[in-house]
Design a protein around this motif. Structure first.
Motif, short mmCIF file in Angstrom:
data_model
loop_
_atom_site.label_atom_id
_atom_site.label_comp_id
_atom_site.label_asym_id
_atom_site.label_seq_id
_atom_site.Cartn_x
_atom_site.Cartn_y
_atom_site.Cartn_z
N SER A 224 -46.01 -53.54 25.31
CA SER A 224 -47.01 -53.49 24.24
C SER A 224 -48.44 -53.44 24.79
N GLY A 225 -48.61 -53.86 26.04
CA GLY A 225 -49.96 -53.83 26.61
C GLY A 225 -50.22 -52.59 27.45
N TYR A 226 -49.26 -51.65 27.47
CA TYR A 226 -49.38 -50.54 28.40
C TYR A 226 -50.62 -49.69 28.16
N GLU A 227 -50.85 -49.34 26.90
CA GLU A 227 -51.98 -48.45 26.61
C GLU A 227 -53.30 -49.05 27.08
N ASP A 228 -53.42 -50.37 26.93
CA ASP A 228 -54.66 -51.03 27.33
C ASP A 228 -54.78 -51.21 28.85
N ASN A 229 -53.68 -50.93 29.55
CA ASN A 229 -53.66 -51.28 30.97
C ASN A 229 -53.43 -50.09 31.89
N ARG A 230 -53.70 -48.92 31.37
CA ARG A 230 -53.46 -47.72 32.17
C ARG A 230 -54.23 -47.75 33.49
N GLY A 231 -55.44 -48.25 33.44
CA GLY A 231 -56.26 -48.29 34.65
C GLY A 231 -55.65 -49.18 35.72
N THR A 232 -55.09 -50.27 35.27
CA THR A 232 -54.49 -51.20 36.22
C THR A 232 -53.20 -50.64 36.79
N VAL A 233 -52.43 -49.99 35.94
CA VAL A 233 -51.20 -49.35 36.42
C VAL A 233 -51.54 -48.33 37.50
N ARG A 234 -52.60 -47.62 37.25
CA ARG A 234 -53.05 -46.63 38.25
C ARG A 234 -53.31 -47.30 39.59
N GLU A 235 -53.95 -48.43 39.52
CA GLU A 235 -54.24 -49.11 40.79
C GLU A 235 -52.99 -49.65 41.45
N ASP A 236 -52.07 -50.11 40.61
CA ASP A 236 -50.82 -50.59 41.19
C ASP A 236 -50.11 -49.48 41.95
N ILE A 237 -50.23 -48.29 41.44
CA ILE A 237 -49.58 -47.15 42.09
C ILE A 237 -50.05 -47.02 43.54
N ALA A 238 -51.28 -47.44 43.77
CA ALA A 238 -51.81 -47.38 45.13
C ALA A 238 -50.98 -48.21 46.11
N HIS A 239 -50.21 -49.15 45.58
CA HIS A 239 -49.38 -50.01 46.44
C HIS A 239 -47.99 -49.43 46.69
N LEU A 240 -47.67 -48.35 46.00
CA LEU A 240 -46.35 -47.75 46.21
C LEU A 240 -46.34 -46.97 47.53
N ASP A 241 -45.15 -46.84 48.09
CA ASP A 241 -45.00 -46.07 49.32
C ASP A 241 -45.52 -44.65 49.11
N GLY A 242 -46.32 -44.19 50.02
CA GLY A 242 -46.81 -42.82 49.94
C GLY A 242 -48.11 -42.68 49.16
N TYR A 243 -48.60 -43.80 48.63
CA TYR A 243 -49.85 -43.73 47.87
C TYR A 243 -50.87 -44.69 48.47
N ASP A 244 -52.13 -44.43 48.21
CA ASP A 244 -53.16 -45.40 48.53
C ASP A 244 -54.22 -45.36 47.44
N VAL A 245 -55.28 -46.14 47.59
CA VAL A 245 -56.28 -46.25 46.54
C VAL A 245 -56.86 -44.88 46.19
N GLU A 246 -57.11 -44.08 47.22
CA GLU A 246 -57.74 -42.78 46.98
C GLU A 246 -56.80 -41.83 46.22
N THR A 247 -55.56 -41.72 46.72
CA THR A 247 -54.64 -40.79 46.06
C THR A 247 -54.37 -41.22 44.62
N ALA A 248 -54.24 -42.52 44.41
CA ALA A 248 -53.99 -43.02 43.05
C ALA A 248 -55.17 -42.70 42.14
N ARG A 249 -56.36 -42.82 42.68
CA ARG A 249 -57.55 -42.58 41.88
C ARG A 249 -57.65 -41.12 41.45
N GLU A 250 -57.13 -40.23 42.30
CA GLU A 250 -57.26 -38.80 42.02
C GLU A 250 -56.16 -38.25 41.12
N MET A 251 -55.15 -39.06 40.83
CA MET A 251 -54.05 -38.56 40.00
C MET A 251 -54.51 -38.34 38.55
N SER A 252 -53.96 -37.30 37.95
CA SER A 252 -54.24 -37.09 36.52
C SER A 252 -53.35 -38.02 35.70
N GLU A 253 -53.71 -38.20 34.44
CA GLU A 253 -52.87 -39.02 33.55
C GLU A 253 -51.44 -38.48 33.53
#
Lengths: 370, 370
Positions: A224-253
């Motif tokens: 239920s909080g997903y829509e309000d937290n898209r920005g944070t999810v994006r940052e979390d993605i930076a912690h996944l294998d193969g991603y970092d802060v820069e690549t996550a920032r550049e991803m499209s929705e």
């Protein structure tokens, strides 16, 4: 202990819930609250019921005119819990966003419009024991610069944030001399994590004379909080294998949605770069490198996908090795685990402050000192 | 935080282990220790290695001549852990008992013989931040009367005990005015339980705005310590169905052995009358009646017969009910779980004291205040 008066800067999700939870706690009197458009101050104690009712679903957001800062993408406050984000760019605000002159705290009969809400609180801070900084996340040094403004005004008291950005701690350290000179005790990261969970680690460490490993593992359900937290999810993605802060920032929705789909909405994080390690080292519990933080975020369920646990392994004085564990019930929401501890640390920090302990502290340092 | 200087009254099991464990902790300097025959004081810091070596297996026990008290049956310090005794009559001492002029601390090159060891420490207490009372259990009001003597001498600092007798708390409360006037912060029951486990309960309660139930469940394995702990086992028997303090006191050794045999050496305790409840209520965590304490004592194994756990059930601010849990590894000995927390609370209490918070506190009150 005497009654503690406190102010809340920011009346987004965390700010509002702090006022809400404080009603259930003894010895805590909210005397000031502000958002970007307005300020409410009553040294006898705010009427929290009226304030929350008047501002429900009516939260002022956007650039903080008093600070002159430009806001980052507003996300939400779950960043302060469960470790669900490295938290650069996450906001402490959240809730329904509205703008305009009548938005936010000025809708309360206690609110007054102002162009400089933070300055207005600082002007009254002689009678305020502690200030909780629940401001939207802006630039990295936004919170440190707020602290600086309190120090410039010779504030003697407690400042608490509920963020978890390692970077912010260093920036606060850079300003420690000014904070100490002013008489400020600053507790950083006093929400769920690092706050609650590093506190649990500090407690669990009491059996040991040497801590070998601290494992923090969190679960967050965010349907239920997903829509309000898209920005944070994006940052979390930076912690996944193969991603970092820069690549996550550049991803499209669209790319993010595809990635989330690929994982069926469940993202698992290992070895997150997280302030918990730095804060436990500061508290003398263990070396930062002995701390691992990870967890699971489920954006398609509000149920926690895994149980939040803290496991502390150490050596006892009599040569045994063991692992003490602390486990949060899945039914305890991230919000509950942010706001209770934040107020607990706030009260504890007031004691530190009265004892003349000024400077920058992590939550675990506010626990009984081991 | 500055360095904390501390004294240990009593160099039985807990006193010796406190000195031992303090070597592993930062910022703690033992400057005084005494037993019934002697005292060692060095404001630059005692040589703990020498002191422990010289007194190993050579512990002065018997009536404390300085106090003029008559000792109860010496038992051992496991009473301070795991809830294994209601603890009336249990001793904080333990270890190998020896008597005579050369026994105890005077065998150390740092020790001086004295007829009034406690008075000698009191005479030097201006330079002592905290005093751990690890004295053999004598009369019920023995510890409160020691506190009174420090107050009479206008001691300004911290006193800590590791006992768990509900009764003692009331006796300290009766003396609170004198303690406050002197500037004493007294922390009672700062060992494993109530200390460690009520602290864990206070932490686990942070998710909740209302705590409904606290369940403390302990395990103690006491094979090798059985002979030294007969007195405590006797008291534990008072908690069994069909027994009370009076009937347990009147049992012969043979009757106790028969009872232990009947249970194959494993005694299980339910709904123990224990200070944990009083202390959690004092700390504002919950009502005393919502706390239950029980556990299992195995006198034929050193393995813990059950895992020590603290379970806190409560209601969150957002209306959920949950149970947070804290669990100690079975490998952590009772001794480890007494002495680490005791020193942690001691350091935390020094902060309280410096903040001007005088009077009687339970361990959970020394935690961040919720």
């Amino acid at each position: 202990m005497d009654d503690t008066t406190f102010a809340v800067l920011g009346t987004g999700g965390i700010g509002r819930r702090t006022l809400d939870v404080a009603r259930h706690k003894d010895g805590l009197t909210p005397v000031a609250a502000c958002d970007r458009n307005g300020v409410a101050i009553d040294h006898q104690g705010l009427d929290v019921d009226e304030l929350l009712d008047a501002t429900e679903g009516n939260i002022a957001s956007g650039p903080d005119e008093a600070s002159g800062d430009t806001p980052a993408t507003p996300t939400s406050d779950y960043a302060s819990d469960g470790g669900a984000a490295a938290a650069e760019g996450a906001t402490a605000g959240g809730g329904v966003k509205q703008a305009g002159e009548g938005a936010g705290i000025v809708a309360s009969e206690q609110g007054e419009p102002t162009d400089a809400p933070i300055d207005d609180v600082i002007a009254e801070s002689d009678a305020i024991d502690a200030v909780l900084l629940a401001l939207p996340n802006l630039e990295h040094d936004f919170i440190p610069r707020i602290a600086e403004r309190f120090a410039d005004a010779s504030y003697e008291g407690v400042l608490v944030d509920v963020l978890k950005r390692s970077r912010v701690i260093g920036m606060l350290d850079d300003r420690e001399e000014a904070l100490v000179e002013s008489g400020i005790t600053f507790v950083c990261g006093a929400g769920a994590t690092p706050g609650f969970l590093t506190g649990a680690a500090a407690l669990a460490a009491q059996s040991f004379v040497e801590v070998e490993e601290v494992k923090i593992w969190w679960g967050v359900g965010l349907k239920s909080g997903y829509e309000d937290n898209r920005g944070t999810v994006r940052e979390d993605i930076a912690h996944l294998d193969g991603y970092d802060v820069e690549t996550a920032r550049e991803m499209s929705e669209g790319e993010i949605e595809a990635l989330v789909d690929e994982h069926d909405g469940v993202l698992e994080f290992r070895d997150m770069e997280h302030a918990d390690d730095v804060l436990l080292e500061r508290a003398g519990i263990c070396d930062a490198e002995d701390v691992t933080v990870g967890g699971v975020l489920d954006v398609r369920s509000d149920e926690k996908p895994t149980t939040t646990t803290v496991r502390v392994t150490g050596r006892t004085f009599d040569g045994e090795r063991g692992t003490n564990a602390f486990e949060l019930d899945d039914a305890t929401s991230m919000e509950a685990n942010v706001n209770g501890p934040a107020l607990g640390y706030l009260k504890a920090a007031v004691l530190r402050n009265r004892a003349g302990d000024y400077g920058v502290y992590g939550p675990a340092e506010i626990m009984p000192s081991f």
